[in-house]
Scaffold this motif. Structure first.
Motif, short mmCIF file in Angstrom:
data_model
loop_
_atom_site.label_atom_id
_atom_site.label_comp_id
_atom_site.label_asym_id
_atom_site.label_seq_id
_atom_site.Cartn_x
_atom_site.Cartn_y
_atom_site.Cartn_z
N VAL A 1 0.85 -1.19 0.00
CA VAL A 1 0.00 0.00 0.00
C VAL A 1 0.89 1.24 0.00
O VAL A 1 1.90 1.30 0.71
CB VAL A 1 -0.92 0.02 1.25
N HIS A 2 0.50 2.24 -0.79
CA HIS A 2 1.22 3.51 -0.82
C HIS A 2 0.47 4.53 0.02
O HIS A 2 -0.75 4.68 -0.12
CB HIS A 2 1.36 4.02 -2.26
N ILE A 3 1.19 5.25 0.90
CA ILE A 3 0.60 6.29 1.73
C ILE A 3 1.12 7.64 1.27
O ILE A 3 2.33 7.84 1.14
CB ILE A 3 0.95 6.08 3.22
N HIS A 4 0.20 8.56 1.04
CA HIS A 4 0.58 9.88 0.54
C HIS A 4 -0.14 10.95 1.36
O HIS A 4 -1.36 10.91 1.51
CB HIS A 4 0.20 10.00 -0.94
N SER A 5 0.63 11.89 1.89
CA SER A 5 0.05 13.02 2.62
C SER A 5 -0.25 14.14 1.63
O SER A 5 0.63 14.57 0.88
CB SER A 5 1.03 13.52 3.69
N THR B 1 -1.12 -0.90 -4.23
CA THR B 1 -0.21 -0.87 -5.38
C THR B 1 0.08 -2.25 -5.95
O THR B 1 0.42 -2.37 -7.12
CB THR B 1 1.12 -0.19 -5.00
N ASP B 2 -0.03 -3.29 -5.13
CA ASP B 2 0.29 -4.64 -5.61
C ASP B 2 -0.99 -5.31 -6.13
O ASP B 2 -1.51 -6.26 -5.53
CB ASP B 2 0.90 -5.46 -4.47
N THR C 1 -9.98 0.29 -3.75
CA THR C 1 -8.53 0.31 -4.01
C THR C 1 -7.83 1.54 -3.46
O THR C 1 -6.61 1.54 -3.29
CB THR C 1 -8.26 0.25 -5.52
N GLU C 2 -8.57 2.61 -3.20
CA GLU C 2 -7.95 3.84 -2.69
C GLU C 2 -8.93 4.56 -1.76
O GLU C 2 -10.12 4.62 -2.04
CB GLU C 2 -7.56 4.76 -3.84
N ILE C 3 -8.40 5.09 -0.66
CA ILE C 3 -9.24 5.83 0.27
C ILE C 3 -8.56 7.13 0.65
O ILE C 3 -7.33 7.21 0.72
CB ILE C 3 -9.57 5.01 1.55
N SER C 4 -9.37 8.16 0.88
CA SER C 4 -8.88 9.43 1.42
C SER C 4 -9.44 9.56 2.82
O SER C 4 -10.64 9.38 3.03
CB SER C 4 -9.37 10.60 0.55
N GLN D 1 1.39 -2.09 4.21
CA GLN D 1 0.83 -3.25 3.52
C GLN D 1 -0.44 -3.71 4.22
O GLN D 1 -0.64 -3.45 5.42
CB GLN D 1 1.85 -4.39 3.50
N LEU D 2 -1.30 -4.35 3.46
CA LEU D 2 -2.48 -4.99 4.04
C LEU D 2 -2.09 -6.40 4.45
O LEU D 2 -1.44 -7.12 3.69
CB LEU D 2 -3.62 -5.05 3.01
N ILE D 3 -2.51 -6.82 5.64
CA ILE D 3 -2.19 -8.16 6.12
C ILE D 3 -3.46 -8.81 6.67
O ILE D 3 -4.38 -8.13 7.10
CB ILE D 3 -1.10 -8.14 7.22
N GLN D 4 -3.46 -10.13 6.62
CA GLN D 4 -4.54 -10.90 7.22
C GLN D 4 -4.14 -11.31 8.62
O GLN D 4 -3.06 -11.84 8.85
CB GLN D 4 -4.80 -12.16 6.38
N LYS D 5 -5.02 -11.03 9.58
CA LYS D 5 -4.78 -11.47 10.95
C LYS D 5 -6.09 -12.02 11.49
O LYS D 5 -7.03 -11.27 11.75
CB LYS D 5 -4.30 -10.30 11.81
#
Length: 238
Positions: free
Chosen positions: A62-66, A108-109, A139-142, A160-164
């Protein structure tokens, strides 16, 4: 009498034993990054009704952008808060030199996520995506986060997104430490979704060929609706 009893049991099972009920995340009905659902846009607000979320076998980048607020993005955030009946704490004035900021999180992946979507562990979800072409992938959130989370997101060097267990979390790397956050509890005021293109696999079963991002169209040989792949599609599912 036996026929009536059979029909009653069948009807009740259809209502309570459907695969969708088993697929839905009972712990959280709020949409987070990677959720599956449908857009609920109207004249005043933009929303997303979560139906469920896929299971992940590997982390998804996941890409994080401010991003600084603009008139347009602030208007969306303001409408989001008004829709909830909450006070707008973020103040924006386009004459200020330094505008308040928010975060955009984007998957992104896409290739690895598509592979997971086609795995056996997500078969129930695929069945519903096949039957309802209106369902899409978030796929994208603000979003706007509280102060502790804002600091974590700002300093994140990897995400990254992970399964827990049965849940999907956003995991960010901050000063060498991995921290798990739940995006669904943040103030998500805007989003982007992606649809799917379908093809038949080697077993003549529908699978996701492409996740449509950035206004893409389905490549040649694939279909936007899974049921258009083959006229005998309904019989293949029996």
């Amino acid at each position: 009498m036996k026929l009536k009893l059979f029909l009653l049991v069948t009807t009740l099972c259809f209502m309570s034993c459907s695969p969708l009920k088993k697929w839905q995340n009972v712990e959280s009905k709020t949409a987070g990054l990677g959720a599956i659902g449908e857009a609920t846009d109207d004249l005043f607000t933009k929303g997303f009704r979560k139906v469920g979320e896929p299971k992940l076998s590997t982390p998804i980048s996941v890409h994080i952008h401010s991003v600084p607020f603009t008139k347009s993005s602030y208007s969306k955030y303001k409408k989001y808060k008004e829709h909830l009946g909450e006070e707008v704490n973020v103040q924006f004035n386009d004459s200020l030199e330094s505008a308040p900021r928010f975060f955009q999180l984007r998957i992104t992946d896409i290739v690895r996520l598509k592979q997971d979507l086609n795995r056996e562990m997500n078969q129930v979800m695929l069945d519903y995506l096949e039957d309802d072409p209106g369902l899409e992938l978030l796929t994208e959130i603000s979003l706007v986060s509280d102060t502790p989370q804002e600091s974590i997101l700002t300093k994140a060097t990897q995400a990254q997104l992970i399964q827990k267990g049965d849940r999907v979390y956003l995991e960010v790397r901050n000063n060498g430490t991995f921290i798990q956050l739940e995006t669904s509890i943040m103030e998500i005021f805007d989003y982007e979704t992606a649809g799917f293109c379908w093809q038949l696999n080697q077993r003549s079963r529908p699978e996701i060929s492409t996740i449509l991002v950035n206004g893409q169209s389905c490549p040649k040989g694939t279909e936007k609706k899974a049921k258009k792949l083959d006229v005998s599609f309904d019989y293949l599912k029996l």
